[in-house]
Motif scaffolding. Structure first.
Motif, PDB file in Angstrom:
ATOM      1  N   GLU A  61     -19.402  23.842  22.577  1.00  0.00           N
ATOM      2  CA  GLU A  61     -18.108  23.790  23.583  1.00  0.00           C
ATOM      3  C   GLU A  61     -17.914  24.958  24.264  1.00  0.00           C
ATOM      4  O   GLU A  61     -18.050  26.091  23.399  1.00  0.00           O
ATOM      5  CB  GLU A  61     -17.257  23.110  22.963  1.00  0.00           C
ATOM      6  CG  GLU A  61     -17.215  21.657  22.623  1.00  0.00           C
ATOM      7  CD  GLU A  61     -17.525  20.701  23.611  1.00  0.00           C
ATOM      8  OE1 GLU A  61     -17.046  21.035  24.813  1.00  0.00           O
ATOM      9  OE2 GLU A  61     -18.289  19.674  23.817  1.00  0.00           O
ATOM     10  N   GLY A  62     -17.430  25.174  25.349  1.00  0.00           N
ATOM     11  CA  GLY A  62     -16.818  26.578  25.729  1.00  0.00           C
ATOM     12  C   GLY A  62     -17.895  27.339  26.277  1.00  0.00           C
ATOM     13  O   GLY A  62     -17.626  28.687  26.473  1.00  0.00           O
ATOM     14  N   VAL A  63     -18.974  26.744  26.840  1.00  0.00           N
ATOM     15  CA  VAL A  63     -20.109  27.881  27.121  1.00  0.00           C
ATOM     16  C   VAL A  63     -20.810  27.305  28.419  1.00  0.00           C
ATOM     17  O   VAL A  63     -20.849  25.983  28.514  1.00  0.00           O
ATOM     18  CB  VAL A  63     -21.211  28.056  26.159  1.00  0.00           C
ATOM     19  CG1 VAL A  63     -22.131  29.081  26.830  1.00  0.00           C
ATOM     20  CG2 VAL A  63     -20.531  28.647  24.998  1.00  0.00           C
ATOM     21  N   SER A  64     -21.048  27.970  29.473  1.00  0.00           N
ATOM     22  CA  SER A  64     -21.584  27.499  30.729  1.00  0.00           C
ATOM     23  C   SER A  64     -22.905  28.505  31.086  1.00  0.00           C
ATOM     24  O   SER A  64     -23.010  29.478  30.496  1.00  0.00           O
ATOM     25  CB  SER A  64     -20.505  27.213  32.034  1.00  0.00           C
ATOM     26  OG  SER A  64     -19.857  28.626  32.103  1.00  0.00           O
ATOM     27  N   ALA A  65     -23.645  27.719  32.001  1.00  0.00           N
ATOM     28  CA  ALA A  65     -24.843  28.865  32.418  1.00  0.00           C
ATOM     29  C   ALA A  65     -25.147  28.651  33.563  1.00  0.00           C
ATOM     30  O   ALA A  65     -24.952  27.599  34.455  1.00  0.00           O
ATOM     31  CB  ALA A  65     -26.108  28.075  31.526  1.00  0.00           C
ATOM     32  N   PHE A  66     -25.671  29.551  34.237  1.00  0.00           N
ATOM     33  CA  PHE A  66     -26.424  29.966  35.418  1.00  0.00           C
ATOM     34  C   PHE A  66     -28.031  29.835  34.983  1.00  0.00           C
ATOM     35  O   PHE A  66     -28.563  30.398  34.380  1.00  0.00           O
ATOM     36  CB  PHE A  66     -26.091  31.027  36.391  1.00  0.00           C
ATOM     37  CG  PHE A  66     -24.754  31.461  36.630  1.00  0.00           C
ATOM     38  CD1 PHE A  66     -23.738  30.396  37.283  1.00  0.00           C
ATOM     39  CD2 PHE A  66     -24.137  32.746  36.718  1.00  0.00           C
ATOM     40  CE1 PHE A  66     -22.554  30.380  37.364  1.00  0.00           C
ATOM     41  CE2 PHE A  66     -22.851  32.840  37.052  1.00  0.00           C
ATOM     42  CZ  PHE A  66     -22.044  31.839  37.273  1.00  0.00           C
ATOM     43  N   ILE A  67     -28.621  28.725  35.930  1.00  0.00           N
ATOM     44  CA  ILE A  67     -30.228  28.959  35.663  1.00  0.00           C
ATOM     45  C   ILE A  67     -30.803  29.716  37.255  1.00  0.00           C
ATOM     46  O   ILE A  67     -30.512  28.734  38.045  1.00  0.00           O
ATOM     47  CB  ILE A  67     -30.653  27.700  35.246  1.00  0.00           C
ATOM     48  CG1 ILE A  67     -30.092  27.228  34.016  1.00  0.00           C
ATOM     49  CG2 ILE A  67     -32.274  27.514  35.397  1.00  0.00           C
ATOM     50  CD1 ILE A  67     -30.789  26.219  33.257  1.00  0.00           C
ATOM     51  N   LEU A  68     -31.317  30.711  37.044  1.00  0.00           N
ATOM     52  CA  LEU A  68     -31.972  31.270  38.232  1.00  0.00           C
ATOM     53  C   LEU A  68     -33.417  31.085  38.315  1.00  0.00           C
ATOM     54  O   LEU A  68     -34.068  31.460  37.268  1.00  0.00           O
ATOM     55  CB  LEU A  68     -31.600  32.559  38.241  1.00  0.00           C
ATOM     56  CG  LEU A  68     -30.030  32.945  38.178  1.00  0.00           C
ATOM     57  CD1 LEU A  68     -29.867  34.600  38.113  1.00  0.00           C
ATOM     58  CD2 LEU A  68     -29.043  32.367  39.242  1.00  0.00           C
ATOM     59  N   GLY A  69     -33.833  30.533  39.211  1.00  0.00           N
ATOM     60  CA  GLY A  69     -35.203  30.247  39.547  1.00  0.00           C
ATOM     61  C   GLY A  69     -35.579  28.874  39.884  1.00  0.00           C
ATOM     62  O   GLY A  69     -34.800  28.133  40.092  1.00  0.00           O
ATOM     63  N   ASP A  70     -37.189  28.691  40.205  1.00  0.00           N
ATOM     64  CA  ASP A  70     -37.463  27.299  40.853  1.00  0.00           C
ATOM     65  C   ASP A  70     -38.744  27.093  40.523  1.00  0.00           C
ATOM     66  O   ASP A  70     -39.371  27.738  39.737  1.00  0.00           O
ATOM     67  CB  ASP A  70     -37.368  27.340  42.240  1.00  0.00           C
ATOM     68  CG  ASP A  70     -36.868  25.975  42.891  1.00  0.00           C
ATOM     69  OD1 ASP A  70     -36.926  24.927  42.312  1.00  0.00           O
ATOM     70  OD2 ASP A  70     -36.506  26.130  44.302  1.00  0.00           O
TER      71      ASP A  70
END
Length: 372
Positions: A211-220
Motif C-alpha cells: 500500500e502507499g506506493v504508485s508508479a510511472f511506467i515510461l516506454g511502449d
C-alpha cells in the motif's frame, strides 16, 4: 595546438531498425568523440543513421541499400570506398551485424571493434557458431560491464579476459531535480520497452502487495495492453500511469523518489544511470551488469529476477524511510558521476581505438590461443 597527424578514420556501424539504449549510447559516443577522430555513421536505416549522427557537427553518414542478393558485396564495397582505420560495430544482440562484420573482416589492414550491448545466448547452433566465429576474429570485443563481459566469454567460448568492459554512459546534468517532499506517498518510475524481458509485470504484482506506493511506467511495446489489464485485475490500475515513449525521461524522474528496474535480462541500461545522476536510488534485479552500479543498501537495492516478494520488501523499505531515500540517492549520484558519464565512456573508447592502431591485427583465418 593543431595536430600534424591526420585524423583517425572511424566507421560507426549499426544494423538496428529501432531506437533503444544501444543506439542512444552510440549517439552519445559519436557526439562527444574528439576531433582526432573522423567518424562516418553507416547503417541500413536512414532514420537510425540520422538519429545517431545528429549531434556531431561535420560528420558524414552513409545508408546502405537494402538488397539481400548483393548485401555482402555492398557492405564490402562501401567499406572499401570509405577506407577507415577502424570499423566500430554496435550490436543490439550478439548475432546482429553479421553481414557488416563479415565484410569488415575481409578488409585488409582495418581494425574491427565489436560492442555487445546485451549479453544473450542462443540455443540455435548455426547462429551460435556464426556469432563465435566472427567474435574470435575481431580486434577488440567489448561488453557494457564486467559481468556482461564474462557472460559473453562463457556463452560463446571466447576465452577468459577476451572481452573488455566499457560501461555505457549518460550526459551529466547541471541541476539535480528537487526531491518530492518526504511526506508525499512513494512514487517510483520504471523505464524501458514493454516486453517480457523488462519485467514490468513483476513491478505490478509487487505493487499489489504494498500500500502507499504508485508508479510511472515510461516506454511502449507489445505488452502495454496486457500490462494495463494485469494492473486492473490486481486492483492497482489507479496507482499506475502508463506514459508511453517519452523524449526526456529526466522530466519524470523529478516527480518520483526512485527507479525500479525489474528486468529478467539486461546489459547496462541507460535508465539506471539517468536515475542515479538525478540522485534517485535504484531497485534493480541481479542481472547483467546492473549490480556494478547498484550497491545493495548504498545506492539502492538488488533483488532476484522474478522475485515479487523481494521487490515488494524493497518498496516497503523506501516507503517507510523517507529520510533515507535522499541519502541513497546522493550515494547513487556520486557513483554515477565518478564512473558512468558519457565523458568516461568516450575516453575509454578513444583509448581503445588508439591502442588498436599500435598493435598487430588479429589473424582472420586462424583463431589465436584462448585463455581458460
Amino acid at each position: 595546438m593543431m595536430s600534424n597527424h591526420p585524423p583517425i578514420k572511424i566507421i560507426a556501424y549499426t544494423d538496428s531498425l529501432g531506437i533503444g539504449g544501444a543506439e542512444i549510447s552510440l549517439k552519445h559516443l559519436i557526439a562527444t568523440a574528439s576531433s582526432e577522430f573522423e567518424i562516418t555513421v553507416v547503417g541500413v536505416s536512414q532514420f537510425i543513421v540520422d538519429f545517431i549522427s545528429a549531434q556531431r557537427s561535420n560528420n558524414s553518414k552513409f545508408v546502405l541499400p537494402s538488397s539481400k542478393l548483393t548485401e555482402l558485396f555492398t557492405h564490402w564495397r562501401v567499406f572499401q570506398q570509405l577506407q577507415p582505420d577502424i570499423i566500430h560495430f554496435n550490436l543490439c544482440s550478439p548475432w546482429a551485424c553479421a553481414t557488416g562484420l563479415t565484410a569488415a573482416l575481409l578488409q585488409p589492414h582495418v581494425r574491427v571493434v565489436m560492442v555487445n550491448q546485451l549479453p544473450l545466448r542462443t540455443t540455435h547452433l548455426p547462429l551460435w557458431l556464426r556469432s563465435r566465429m566472427l567474435a574470435l576474429r575481431v580486434d577488440a570485443q567489448v561488453a557494457v560491464g564486467v559481468a556482461s563481459s564474462r557472460r559473453m566469454e562463457d556463452f560463446y567460448a571466447l576465452g577468459r579476459d577476451s572481452v573488455i568492459s566499457i560501461p555505457n554512459g549518460v550526459p551529466d546534468i547541471d541541476t539535480v531535480p528537487s526531491y518530492p517532499t518526504a511526506a508525499h506517498p512513494l512514487i517510483v518510475a520504471s523505464m524501458g520497452r514493454l516486453d517480457a524481458m523488462k519485467g514490468h509485470d513483476i513491478l505490478i504484482r509487487s505493487l499489489a502487495q504494498v500500500e502507499g506506493v504508485s508508479a510511472f511506467i515510461l516506454g511502449d511495446g507489445e505488452r502495454r495492453q496486457s500490462l494495463a489489464e494485469l494492473a486492473c485485475e490486481l486492483g492497482v490500475g489507479d496507482r499506475i500511469q502508463f506514459h508511453g515513449w517519452v523524449d526526456n525521461p529526466r522530466d519524470y524522474l523529478a516527480q518520483c523518489h526512485a527507479l525500479v528496474m525489474p528486468s529478467r535480462s539486461e546489459g547496462f541500461p541507460l535508465a539506471m544511470v539517468e536515475a542515479m545522476l538525478a540522485a534517485r536510488p535504484v531497485i534493480a534485479t541481479r542481472v547483467g551488469s546492473m549490480p556494478e552500479a547498484v550497491m545493495d543498501g548504498q545506492t539502492g537495492f538488488l533483488v532476484e529476477k522474478n522475485d515479487v516478494a523481494g521487490l515488494a520488501q524493497a518498496l516497503c523499505w523506501l516507503r517507510d524511510r523517507p529520510d533515507q531515500r535522499q541519502t541513497l540517492g546522493q550515494n547513487a549520484r556520486a557513483m554515477a558521476t565518478a564512473h558512468f558519464t558519457v565523458d568516461a565512456m568516450t575516453s575509454r573508447y578513444e583509448t581503445l581505438w588508439r591502442s588498436l592502431l599500435t598493435r598487430p591485427q588479429v589473424p582472420r583465418l586462424r583463431v589465436p590461443p584462448l585463455k581458460d
